[in-house]
Write a protein that holds these residues in place. Structure first.
Motif, mmCIF file in Angstrom:
data_model
loop_
_atom_site.group_PDB
_atom_site.id
_atom_site.type_symbol
_atom_site.label_atom_id
_atom_site.label_comp_id
_atom_site.label_asym_id
_atom_site.label_seq_id
_atom_site.Cartn_x
_atom_site.Cartn_y
_atom_site.Cartn_z
ATOM 1 N N ARG A 1 0.846 -1.193 0.000
ATOM 2 C CA ARG A 1 0.000 0.000 0.000
ATOM 3 C C ARG A 1 0.880 1.240 0.000
ATOM 4 O O ARG A 1 1.958 1.251 0.579
ATOM 5 C CB ARG A 1 -0.895 0.016 1.235
ATOM 6 C CG ARG A 1 -1.677 -1.270 1.471
ATOM 7 C CD ARG A 1 -2.924 -1.390 0.711
ATOM 8 N NE ARG A 1 -3.918 -0.519 1.310
ATOM 9 C CZ ARG A 1 -5.045 -0.185 0.726
ATOM 10 N NH1 ARG A 1 -5.317 -0.640 -0.470
ATOM 11 N NH2 ARG A 1 -5.904 0.601 1.301
ATOM 12 N N VAL B 1 -4.942 6.491 -0.150
ATOM 13 C CA VAL B 1 -4.162 5.267 0.010
ATOM 14 C C VAL B 1 -4.542 4.313 -1.117
ATOM 15 O O VAL B 1 -5.727 4.117 -1.405
ATOM 16 C CB VAL B 1 -4.418 4.624 1.392
ATOM 17 C CG1 VAL B 1 -3.692 3.295 1.514
ATOM 18 C CG2 VAL B 1 -3.990 5.578 2.504
ATOM 19 N N SER C 1 -3.415 0.564 -3.508
ATOM 20 C CA SER C 1 -2.701 -0.704 -3.614
ATOM 21 C C SER C 1 -1.751 -0.604 -4.789
ATOM 22 O O SER C 1 -2.054 0.055 -5.792
ATOM 23 C CB SER C 1 -3.689 -1.850 -3.849
ATOM 24 O OG SER C 1 -4.503 -2.029 -2.720
#
Length: 123
Positions: free
Chosen positions: A49, A79, A81
């Motif tokens: 992340r 945030v 991935s």
């Protein structure tokens, strides 16, 4: 609450006793069976992340270059991935770009992403 458990047990007994469709263990009341275990969570590949650290919105690109088609935007503080990293056009001296785990290829400059969980591997 006890009444609800009895009703559920009677209904389940009627379905099983009548030769109906099998009842999933996940649907059975596990509070009355001492040997019952909670269903295992499905195994999911956890991606590293990162957090967007740009001052303004960050372009997600079709290729690891600023001249590539802009696909969408990420917001400061968002945030995300990250699937892996590739070498691309240098942005402020940083030629690393992160590929996002989307169906189509999406890239963001690593210069504007701070890794907050995991380790990003090369694609």
């Amino acid at each position: 609450m006890k009444h609800q458990h009895r009703v559920a047990a009677i209904v389940l007994a009627g379905v099983v006793g009548a030769g109906g469709a099998a009842v999933s263990p996940a649907l059975a009341d596990q509070g009355h069976r001492p040997d019952a275990q909670a269903p295992a969570a499905p195994a999911v590949a956890a991606y590293p992340r990162g957090k967007v650290i740009s001052h303004g919105r960050l372009a997600v690109r079709a290729k690891p270059t600023t001249m590539s088609k802009r696909l969408r935007w990420l917001q400061p503080g968002q945030v995300i991935s990250i699937k892996c990293w590739v070498k691309g056009q240098a942005v402020h001296g940083d030629s690393k770009w992160y590929r996002l785990p989307a169906m189509k290829r999406e890239y963001v400059s690593a210069h504007y992403i701070k890794i907050i969980k995991g380790k990003v591997k090369h694609c």
